[in-house]
Motif scaffolding. Structure first.
Motif, PDB file in Angstrom:
ATOM      1  N   MET A 164     -40.331  -2.685   5.884  1.00  0.00           N
ATOM      2  CA  MET A 164     -40.594  -2.082   4.576  1.00  0.00           C
ATOM      3  C   MET A 164     -41.268  -3.046   3.607  1.00  0.00           C
ATOM      4  N   ASN A 165     -40.978  -4.327   3.762  1.00  0.00           N
ATOM      5  CA  ASN A 165     -41.431  -5.315   2.786  1.00  0.00           C
ATOM      6  C   ASN A 165     -42.430  -6.317   3.364  1.00  0.00           C
ATOM      7  N   ASP A 166     -43.053  -5.953   4.466  1.00  0.00           N
ATOM      8  CA  ASP A 166     -44.019  -6.860   5.089  1.00  0.00           C
ATOM      9  C   ASP A 166     -45.318  -6.902   4.289  1.00  0.00           C
ATOM     10  N   VAL A 167     -45.618  -8.042   3.731  1.00  0.00           N
ATOM     11  CA  VAL A 167     -46.877  -8.213   3.011  1.00  0.00           C
ATOM     12  C   VAL A 167     -48.036  -8.064   3.994  1.00  0.00           C
ATOM     13  N   GLY A 168     -49.039  -7.275   3.598  1.00  0.00           N
ATOM     14  CA  GLY A 168     -50.220  -7.094   4.428  1.00  0.00           C
ATOM     15  C   GLY A 168     -50.105  -6.001   5.467  1.00  0.00           C
ATOM     16  N   ARG A 169     -48.948  -5.390   5.598  1.00  0.00           N
ATOM     17  CA  ARG A 169     -48.771  -4.373   6.640  1.00  0.00           C
ATOM     18  C   ARG A 169     -49.391  -3.032   6.246  1.00  0.00           C
ATOM     19  N   TYR A 170     -49.297  -2.688   4.959  1.00  0.00           N
ATOM     20  CA  TYR A 170     -49.813  -1.404   4.481  1.00  0.00           C
ATOM     21  C   TYR A 170     -50.847  -1.647   3.377  1.00  0.00           C
ATOM     22  N   SER A 171     -51.669  -0.645   3.159  1.00  0.00           N
ATOM     23  CA  SER A 171     -52.571  -0.697   2.003  1.00  0.00           C
ATOM     24  C   SER A 171     -51.746  -0.530   0.736  1.00  0.00           C
ATOM     25  N   ASN A 172     -52.378  -0.766  -0.406  1.00  0.00           N
ATOM     26  CA  ASN A 172     -51.681  -0.575  -1.672  1.00  0.00           C
ATOM     27  C   ASN A 172     -51.200   0.863  -1.802  1.00  0.00           C
ATOM     28  N   PHE A 173     -52.061   1.802  -1.460  1.00  0.00           N
ATOM     29  CA  PHE A 173     -51.678   3.212  -1.494  1.00  0.00           C
ATOM     30  C   PHE A 173     -50.588   3.500  -0.468  1.00  0.00           C
ATOM     31  N   GLY A 174     -50.646   2.819   0.671  1.00  0.00           N
ATOM     32  CA  GLY A 174     -49.622   3.004   1.691  1.00  0.00           C
ATOM     33  C   GLY A 174     -48.240   2.617   1.205  1.00  0.00           C
ATOM     34  N   PHE A 175     -48.156   1.474   0.522  1.00  0.00           N
ATOM     35  CA  PHE A 175     -46.860   1.066  -0.037  1.00  0.00           C
ATOM     36  C   PHE A 175     -46.361   2.087  -1.061  1.00  0.00           C
ATOM     37  N   TYR A 176     -47.297   2.616  -1.864  1.00  0.00           N
ATOM     38  CA  TYR A 176     -46.909   3.625  -2.851  1.00  0.00           C
ATOM     39  C   TYR A 176     -46.354   4.863  -2.158  1.00  0.00           C
ATOM     40  N   CYS A 177     -47.031   5.327  -1.112  1.00  0.00           N
ATOM     41  CA  CYS A 177     -46.561   6.490  -0.356  1.00  0.00           C
ATOM     42  C   CYS A 177     -45.179   6.238   0.227  1.00  0.00           C
ATOM     43  N   ASN A 178     -44.983   5.056   0.801  1.00  0.00           N
ATOM     44  CA  ASN A 178     -43.691   4.724   1.392  1.00  0.00           C
ATOM     45  C   ASN A 178     -42.579   4.739   0.351  1.00  0.00           C
ATOM     46  N   ALA A 179     -42.873   4.189  -0.821  1.00  0.00           N
ATOM     47  CA  ALA A 179     -41.871   4.133  -1.882  1.00  0.00           C
ATOM     48  C   ALA A 179     -41.506   5.528  -2.368  1.00  0.00           C
ATOM     49  N   LYS A 180     -42.489   6.395  -2.492  1.00  0.00           N
ATOM     50  CA  LYS A 180     -42.216   7.743  -2.984  1.00  0.00           C
ATOM     51  C   LYS A 180     -41.472   8.579  -1.945  1.00  0.00           C
ATOM     52  N   LEU A 181     -41.728   8.336  -0.667  1.00  0.00           N
ATOM     53  CA  LEU A 181     -40.930   8.986   0.372  1.00  0.00           C
ATOM     54  C   LEU A 181     -39.502   8.451   0.337  1.00  0.00           C
ATOM     55  N   ALA A 182     -39.350   7.154   0.171  1.00  0.00           N
ATOM     56  CA  ALA A 182     -38.011   6.561   0.103  1.00  0.00           C
ATOM     57  C   ALA A 182     -37.208   7.151  -1.046  1.00  0.00           C
ATOM     58  N   ALA A 183     -37.869   7.429  -2.179  1.00  0.00           N
ATOM     59  CA  ALA A 183     -37.155   8.004  -3.328  1.00  0.00           C
ATOM     60  C   ALA A 183     -36.580   9.373  -3.005  1.00  0.00           C
ATOM     61  N   VAL A 184     -37.313  10.172  -2.224  1.00  0.00           N
ATOM     62  CA  VAL A 184     -36.818  11.500  -1.862  1.00  0.00           C
ATOM     63  C   VAL A 184     -35.680  11.397  -0.846  1.00  0.00           C
ATOM     64  N   LEU A 185     -35.820  10.513   0.139  1.00  0.00           N
ATOM     65  CA  LEU A 185     -34.743  10.333   1.121  1.00  0.00           C
ATOM     66  C   LEU A 185     -33.488   9.781   0.445  1.00  0.00           C
ATOM     67  N   PHE A 186     -33.669   8.892  -0.513  1.00  0.00           N
ATOM     68  CA  PHE A 186     -32.548   8.367  -1.305  1.00  0.00           C
ATOM     69  C   PHE A 186     -31.862   9.485  -2.076  1.00  0.00           C
ATOM     70  N   THR A 187     -32.633  10.405  -2.632  1.00  0.00           N
ATOM     71  CA  THR A 187     -32.074  11.546  -3.355  1.00  0.00           C
ATOM     72  C   THR A 187     -31.192  12.388  -2.447  1.00  0.00           C
ATOM     73  N   VAL A 188     -31.704  12.701  -1.264  1.00  0.00           N
ATOM     74  CA  VAL A 188     -30.971  13.540  -0.310  1.00  0.00           C
ATOM     75  C   VAL A 188     -29.679  12.856   0.131  1.00  0.00           C
ATOM     76  N   GLU A 189     -29.770  11.562   0.430  1.00  0.00           N
ATOM     77  CA  GLU A 189     -28.583  10.845   0.902  1.00  0.00           C
ATOM     78  C   GLU A 189     -27.566  10.654  -0.217  1.00  0.00           C
ATOM     79  N   MET A 190     -28.032  10.362  -1.425  1.00  0.00           N
ATOM     80  CA  MET A 190     -27.093  10.208  -2.526  1.00  0.00           C
ATOM     81  C   MET A 190     -26.359  11.514  -2.789  1.00  0.00           C
ATOM     82  N   ASN A 191     -27.083  12.610  -2.709  1.00  0.00           N
ATOM     83  CA  ASN A 191     -26.440  13.901  -2.912  1.00  0.00           C
ATOM     84  C   ASN A 191     -25.299  14.110  -1.926  1.00  0.00           C
ATOM     85  N   ARG A 192     -25.508  13.710  -0.677  1.00  0.00           N
ATOM     86  CA  ARG A 192     -24.438  13.844   0.323  1.00  0.00           C
ATOM     87  C   ARG A 192     -23.227  12.990  -0.049  1.00  0.00           C
ATOM     88  N   ARG A 193     -23.480  11.806  -0.558  1.00  0.00           N
ATOM     89  CA  ARG A 193     -22.407  10.853  -0.805  1.00  0.00           C
ATOM     90  C   ARG A 193     -21.635  11.131  -2.092  1.00  0.00           C
TER      91      ARG A 193
END
Length: 304
Positions: free
Chosen positions: A167-196
């Motif tokens: 998730m935190n590998d420098v150079g692995r994703y484009s700038n937009f790629g990191f943004y996409c990953n972060a926004k997907l993580a926010a939704v998965l975090f929402t779903v998991e927090m709701n369960r907990r």
């Protein structure tokens, strides 16, 4: 051209007298308009950002336009987990309640580097900072229940990739790629927090705001693309004050009481990503996020 009817489902006349709301990234754009909307409804509004002068300007603007003087400006920098912790601890120490948390931070064009917390900068600003803040403030929100959390995501999540080992590998994703990953993580975090937190009285939602008339690409170091893309947003984006009605609707409308964990666009249920149903992935993301933001025993309400 976008019409106001697009947001007709977002209209609500709920008042917030006696309630406390916190909006991050609230010195400009959608965040500022969300804070203004909440202030007009009578809430005490805490606005958070890293720039003290912009915070003061935004505070005075909200007071002037809403006649609500119960506005608190509090500095926080998502590039530093220590800053997030200081902000959370100050909020807990000074606020007897917290009814609404709007995680509005979204940034693109940041440098591809590790922060002092050993997290990739784009991931920390767009995801890990909000995860930590929300985790630390949950006990206060639980004691204030019913309360709500709204996580602002993006349609870009469809291009996201959650690889927990990289998730935190420098150079692995484009700038937009990191943004996409972060926004997907926010939704998965929402779903998991709701369960907990199910049954706690704290509801959590995610949403896609769509394009708005903002300067979203202001951090880009390419002047040509920055100018072109920001100009396109001014032409094709939706009015910011109308976009702001979406997170406000999720934060307070009673019709959504039983929709915690859902994802929205234009105040209606909206598809997010196939991986929201992968309970193994959402649990692993939650556990990995706790480890990477260094949740200590005293902070861990799941075991205390």
């Amino acid at each position: 051209m976008y019409l106001r009817d697009e947001f007709e489902n977002c209209e609500t006349d709920v008042r917030l007298n006696g309630k406390v709301a916190l909006v991050t990234g609230a010195t400009s754009g959608t965040g500022l308009e969300v804070a203004r909307n909440l202030a007009k409804r009578g809430a005490k509004v805490i606005i958070a950002s890293r720039n003290p002068s912009k915070l003061d300007t935004a505070k005075q603007d909200i007071i002037r336009t809403t006649a609500n003087e119960n506005i608190i400006a509090r500095q926080m920098d998502y590039e530093s987990l220590a800053s997030v912790r200081r902000f959370a601890h100050e909020t807990i120490a000074t606020e007897p309640r917290l009814d609404i948390l709007i995680n509005n931070i979204g940034a693109i064009g940041l440098e591809d580097k590790l922060t002092e917390d050993n997290l990739q900068l784009m991931m920390q600003v767009n995801y890990f900072g909000a995860f930590l803040l929300t985790f630390l403030l949950f006990p206060l929100m639980k004691s204030s229940a019913p309360s709500r959390i709204v996580n602002i995501s993006s349609l870009a999540l469809l291009f996201g990739d959650i690889n927990l080992d990289h998730m935190n590998d420098v150079g692995r994703y484009s700038n937009f790629g990191f943004y996409c990953n972060a926004k997907l993580a926010a939704v998965l975090f929402t779903v998991e927090m709701n369960r907990r937190v199910n049954g706690s009285g704290v509801n959590v939602y995610s949403m896609d705001p769509g394009l708005s008339k903002s300067e979203f690409f202001r951090n880009s170091d390419n002047e040509f693309w920055k100018g072109l893309l920001n100009s396109a947003l001014q032409i094709f984006g939706r009015p910011i004050d109308r976009v702001a009605t979406m997170p406000v609707y999720l934060a307070l409308d009673p019709k959504l009481e039983n929709r915690s964990g859902a994802h929205f666009r234009d105040c209606m249920d909206f598809y997010s990503h196939w991986s929201v149903n992968d309970t193994v992935l959402t649990k692993r993301l939650w556990d990995t996020s706790k480890r990477l933001v260094k949740i200590v025993d005293e902070e861990d309400w799941e075991f205390n």
